[in-house]
Motif scaffolding. Structure first.
Motif, mmCIF file in Angstrom:
data_model
loop_
_atom_site.group_PDB
_atom_site.id
_atom_site.type_symbol
_atom_site.label_atom_id
_atom_site.label_comp_id
_atom_site.label_asym_id
_atom_site.label_seq_id
_atom_site.Cartn_x
_atom_site.Cartn_y
_atom_site.Cartn_z
ATOM 1 N N VAL A 89 -7.058 -0.305 3.976
ATOM 2 C CA VAL A 89 -6.269 0.053 2.792
ATOM 3 C C VAL A 89 -5.529 1.367 3.008
ATOM 4 O O VAL A 89 -4.370 1.519 2.588
ATOM 5 C CB VAL A 89 -7.162 0.109 1.543
ATOM 6 N N ARG A 90 -6.151 2.321 3.657
ATOM 7 C CA ARG A 90 -5.477 3.604 3.930
ATOM 8 C C ARG A 90 -4.197 3.397 4.740
ATOM 9 O O ARG A 90 -3.181 4.072 4.506
ATOM 10 C CB ARG A 90 -6.425 4.545 4.685
ATOM 11 N N LEU A 91 -4.238 2.485 5.694
ATOM 12 C CA LEU A 91 -3.050 2.234 6.498
ATOM 13 C C LEU A 91 -1.914 1.668 5.653
ATOM 14 O O LEU A 91 -0.743 1.983 5.871
ATOM 15 C CB LEU A 91 -3.387 1.284 7.648
ATOM 16 N N VAL A 92 -2.251 0.833 4.678
ATOM 17 C CA VAL A 92 -1.227 0.333 3.761
ATOM 18 C C VAL A 92 -0.705 1.471 2.889
ATOM 19 O O VAL A 92 0.505 1.605 2.674
ATOM 20 C CB VAL A 92 -1.786 -0.802 2.887
ATOM 21 N N GLU A 93 -1.604 2.295 2.383
ATOM 22 C CA GLU A 93 -1.206 3.415 1.525
ATOM 23 C C GLU A 93 -0.261 4.380 2.230
ATOM 24 O O GLU A 93 0.614 4.982 1.601
ATOM 25 C CB GLU A 93 -2.447 4.186 1.064
ATOM 26 N N ASP A 94 -0.419 4.528 3.525
ATOM 27 C CA ASP A 94 0.348 5.533 4.269
ATOM 28 C C ASP A 94 1.715 5.047 4.729
ATOM 29 O O ASP A 94 2.536 5.854 5.176
ATOM 30 C CB ASP A 94 -0.447 5.993 5.499
ATOM 31 N N PHE A 95 1.975 3.752 4.635
ATOM 32 C CA PHE A 95 3.238 3.216 5.158
ATOM 33 C C PHE A 95 4.307 3.257 4.068
ATOM 34 O O PHE A 95 4.184 2.574 3.052
ATOM 35 C CB PHE A 95 3.035 1.780 5.658
ATOM 36 N N VAL A 113 2.338 0.333 -3.129
ATOM 37 C CA VAL A 113 1.059 0.967 -2.803
ATOM 38 C C VAL A 113 1.319 2.359 -2.218
ATOM 39 O O VAL A 113 2.201 2.533 -1.377
ATOM 40 C CB VAL A 113 0.267 0.142 -1.762
ATOM 41 N N GLY A 114 0.555 3.349 -2.650
ATOM 42 C CA GLY A 114 0.506 4.652 -1.993
ATOM 43 C C GLY A 114 1.828 5.361 -1.817
ATOM 44 O O GLY A 114 2.698 5.347 -2.698
ATOM 45 N N TYR A 115 1.989 5.997 -0.654
ATOM 46 C CA TYR A 115 3.197 6.746 -0.336
ATOM 47 C C TYR A 115 4.371 5.779 -0.247
ATOM 48 O O TYR A 115 4.342 4.829 0.525
ATOM 49 C CB TYR A 115 3.008 7.480 0.986
ATOM 50 N N GLY A 116 5.378 6.021 -1.058
ATOM 51 C CA GLY A 116 6.493 5.076 -1.134
ATOM 52 C C GLY A 116 6.356 4.099 -2.280
ATOM 53 O O GLY A 116 7.240 3.273 -2.515
ATOM 54 N N GLY A 117 5.233 4.180 -3.009
ATOM 55 C CA GLY A 117 5.031 3.316 -4.159
ATOM 56 C C GLY A 117 6.086 3.574 -5.232
ATOM 57 O O GLY A 117 6.583 4.694 -5.376
ATOM 58 N N LEU A 118 6.419 2.529 -5.975
ATOM 59 C CA LEU A 118 7.467 2.653 -6.983
ATOM 60 C C LEU A 118 6.950 3.395 -8.214
ATOM 61 O O LEU A 118 5.825 3.187 -8.655
ATOM 62 C CB LEU A 118 7.993 1.273 -7.368
ATOM 63 N N PRO A 119 7.801 4.254 -8.788
ATOM 64 C CA PRO A 119 7.355 5.139 -9.879
ATOM 65 C C PRO A 119 7.363 4.495 -11.263
ATOM 66 O O PRO A 119 7.882 3.394 -11.462
ATOM 67 C CB PRO A 119 8.364 6.290 -9.810
ATOM 68 N N ASN A 120 6.814 5.236 -12.203
ATOM 69 C CA ASN A 120 6.799 4.810 -13.598
ATOM 70 C C ASN A 120 8.150 5.105 -14.260
ATOM 71 O O ASN A 120 9.103 5.498 -13.599
ATOM 72 C CB ASN A 120 5.644 5.478 -14.353
ATOM 73 N N GLU A 121 8.243 4.921 -15.567
ATOM 74 C CA GLU A 121 9.517 5.078 -16.259
ATOM 75 C C GLU A 121 10.047 6.509 -16.199
ATOM 76 O O GLU A 121 11.240 6.745 -16.394
ATOM 77 C CB GLU A 121 9.401 4.624 -17.711
ATOM 78 N N GLN A 122 9.171 7.466 -15.918
ATOM 79 C CA GLN A 122 9.580 8.867 -15.817
ATOM 80 C C GLN A 122 9.784 9.310 -14.368
ATOM 81 O O GLN A 122 9.872 10.494 -14.082
ATOM 82 C CB GLN A 122 8.541 9.766 -16.510
ATOM 83 N N MET A 157 -1.893 11.299 -9.517
ATOM 84 C CA MET A 157 -0.607 11.766 -9.010
ATOM 85 C C MET A 157 -0.801 12.816 -7.926
ATOM 86 O O MET A 157 -1.700 13.653 -7.999
ATOM 87 C CB MET A 157 0.244 12.351 -10.143
ATOM 88 N N ASP A 158 0.057 12.729 -6.903
ATOM 89 C CA ASP A 158 0.170 13.774 -5.879
ATOM 90 C C ASP A 158 -1.049 13.922 -4.986
ATOM 91 O O ASP A 158 -1.326 15.020 -4.490
ATOM 92 C CB ASP A 158 0.517 15.119 -6.522
ATOM 93 N N TYR A 159 -1.765 12.832 -4.748
ATOM 94 C CA TYR A 159 -2.854 12.857 -3.769
ATOM 95 C C TYR A 159 -2.756 11.632 -2.883
ATOM 96 O O TYR A 159 -2.547 10.517 -3.361
ATOM 97 C CB TYR A 159 -4.226 12.908 -4.441
ATOM 98 N N LYS A 160 -2.938 11.860 -1.572
ATOM 99 C CA LYS A 160 -2.926 10.766 -0.608
ATOM 100 C C LYS A 160 -4.202 9.937 -0.711
ATOM 101 O O LYS A 160 -5.242 10.413 -1.144
ATOM 102 C CB LYS A 160 -2.822 11.317 0.826
ATOM 103 N N ASN A 161 -4.086 8.703 -0.267
ATOM 104 C CA ASN A 161 -5.231 7.817 -0.069
ATOM 105 C C ASN A 161 -6.200 7.762 -1.255
ATOM 106 O O ASN A 161 -7.375 8.129 -1.148
ATOM 107 C CB ASN A 161 -5.977 8.230 1.190
ATOM 108 N N PRO A 162 -5.711 7.277 -2.380
ATOM 109 C CA PRO A 162 -6.598 7.134 -3.546
ATOM 110 C C PRO A 162 -7.809 6.250 -3.285
ATOM 111 O O PRO A 162 -8.844 6.416 -3.929
ATOM 112 C CB PRO A 162 -5.678 6.545 -4.621
ATOM 113 N N VAL A 163 -7.728 5.320 -2.323
ATOM 114 C CA VAL A 163 -8.887 4.478 -2.033
ATOM 115 C C VAL A 163 -10.062 5.310 -1.539
ATOM 116 O O VAL A 163 -11.229 5.021 -1.851
ATOM 117 C CB VAL A 163 -8.542 3.367 -1.022
ATOM 118 N N SER A 164 -9.774 6.365 -0.792
ATOM 119 C CA SER A 164 -10.852 7.221 -0.290
ATOM 120 C C SER A 164 -11.452 8.073 -1.407
ATOM 121 O O SER A 164 -12.658 8.353 -1.407
ATOM 122 C CB SER A 164 -10.328 8.122 0.829
#
Length: 317
Positions: free
Chosen positions: A39-45, A51-60, A84-91
């Motif tokens: 899952v971390r590898l998906v979050e980082d791509f 998912v994760g870094y590059g994930g699409l944002p909310n209305e704001q 918000m603003d933390y890498k790898n929420p799965v960890s």
């Protein structure tokens, strides 16, 4: 120790992570370590926009992340929502699963916990994701299109050579969601559930509808009766789809993958859906699933499909 192991995951985006997890599982690594790594590898791509870094944002235009982890031996669960603003929420979720209390934290509370436990703080909004958000805002204003799209959770179930099982999920949730919206992904029984004595399941799709039927728990309970994972997945998903259509007048996109304690697996979906699976008899393989007459048909992903996928996720904004 036995000779059976396996891992199954939602969506093509999990393929590379599953490949890494397989190497660990083959070498007596734990199911928990395997699913967290994958899952971390998906979050980082950055090109995986749900998912994760590059994930699409909310209305704001803020990236709020949800994730969960479950240990099938102890039933310990950890989850974060609206992080918000933390890498790898799965960890972070896995760390929370080791706590006796306060296992599910959201928003500022989850961020404070992450900070105190040394997790990396970073801006998770990419330039690419911001451009996609700007395009969608314009389309909503000019064409009246629905803002909501992109709710593809990465979810995984792992089984190791010692019979231990674990589940993990991670998502940025519904594209342009209301601030603070939480879907099914971090909710035990809806987005995931695993019991090492039985097996596990994880779901993806419209969280608001998946939550109405506790889909993952239902699949595991059917497997507990000795029902094969494929039949359990089909039965739970299509019964929920029919119930929603009858009671709620409509049913959103929903898919579920599952694996039992013997490494046997199943998948069900009411839309076209890709997934990845590997076990003691099968190298990591990408499949495409489609609904057919209240059952799910599965076929190998074609070279054409795989090439189109690569082009689509890398295409300029």
């Amino acid at each position: 120790m036995n000779d059976k192991w396996g891992i199954i995951a939602t969506w093509r985006m999990a393929y590379e992570g599953v490949g890494q997890a397989v190497q660990s599982l083959k070498n007596k690594g734990s199911a928990g370590d395997g699913v967290e790594l994958a899952v971390r590898l998906v979050e980082d791509f950055p090109f995986y926009k749900s998912v994760g870094y590059g994930g699409l944002p909310n209305e704001q235009c803020e990236v709020e992340l949800d994730a969960a982890f479950m240990d099938g031996n102890t039933l310990a669960i950890g989850a974060v929502g609206g992080l918000m603003d933390y890498k790898n929420p799965v960890s972070i979720a896995r760390k929370l699963s080791q706590e006796r209390y306060n296992n599910f934290l959201v928003g500022a509370g989850a961020e404070k916990y992450a900070h105190h436990n040394g997790f990396e703080r970073t801006n998770m909004l990419t330039t690419r994701a911001k451009k996609l958000w700007e395009k969608r805002v314009k389309a909503v204003q000019e064409k009246g299109l629905s803002p909501y799209d992109g709710h593809d959770t990465v979810g995984m179930i792992g089984l190791d050579l010692f019979g231990n099982m674990a589940a993990a999920t991670s998502t940025s949730g519904l594209f342009m969601k209301k601030k603070g919206r939480i879907g099914d992904s971090p909710l035990s029984g809806s987005g995931f559930y695993v019991d090492s004595d039985i097996g596990g399941a994880t779901a993806t799709g419209l969280g608001e509808d998946i939550m109405k039927g506790c889909l993952s728990y239902e699949v595991v309970q059917l497997m507990s009766k000795g029902i094969h994972p494929q039949k359990a997945a089909d039965q739970a998903l299509f019964q929920l789809t029919e119930k929603l259509q009858r009671k709620y007048s409509k049913a959103g996109a929903m898919s579920v993958v599952c694996m039992n304690s013997e490494g046997e697996w199943g998948v069900a979906t009411n839309v076209e859906f890709s997934f990845v699976v590997a076990n003691h008899d099968l190298e990591p393989t990408i499949y495409i699933a489609n609904p057919r007459n209240k059952m799910t048909e599965v076929e190998l992903a074609s070279e054409e499909w795989l090439n189109n996928y690569q082009k689509r996720i890398h295409q300029p904004v």
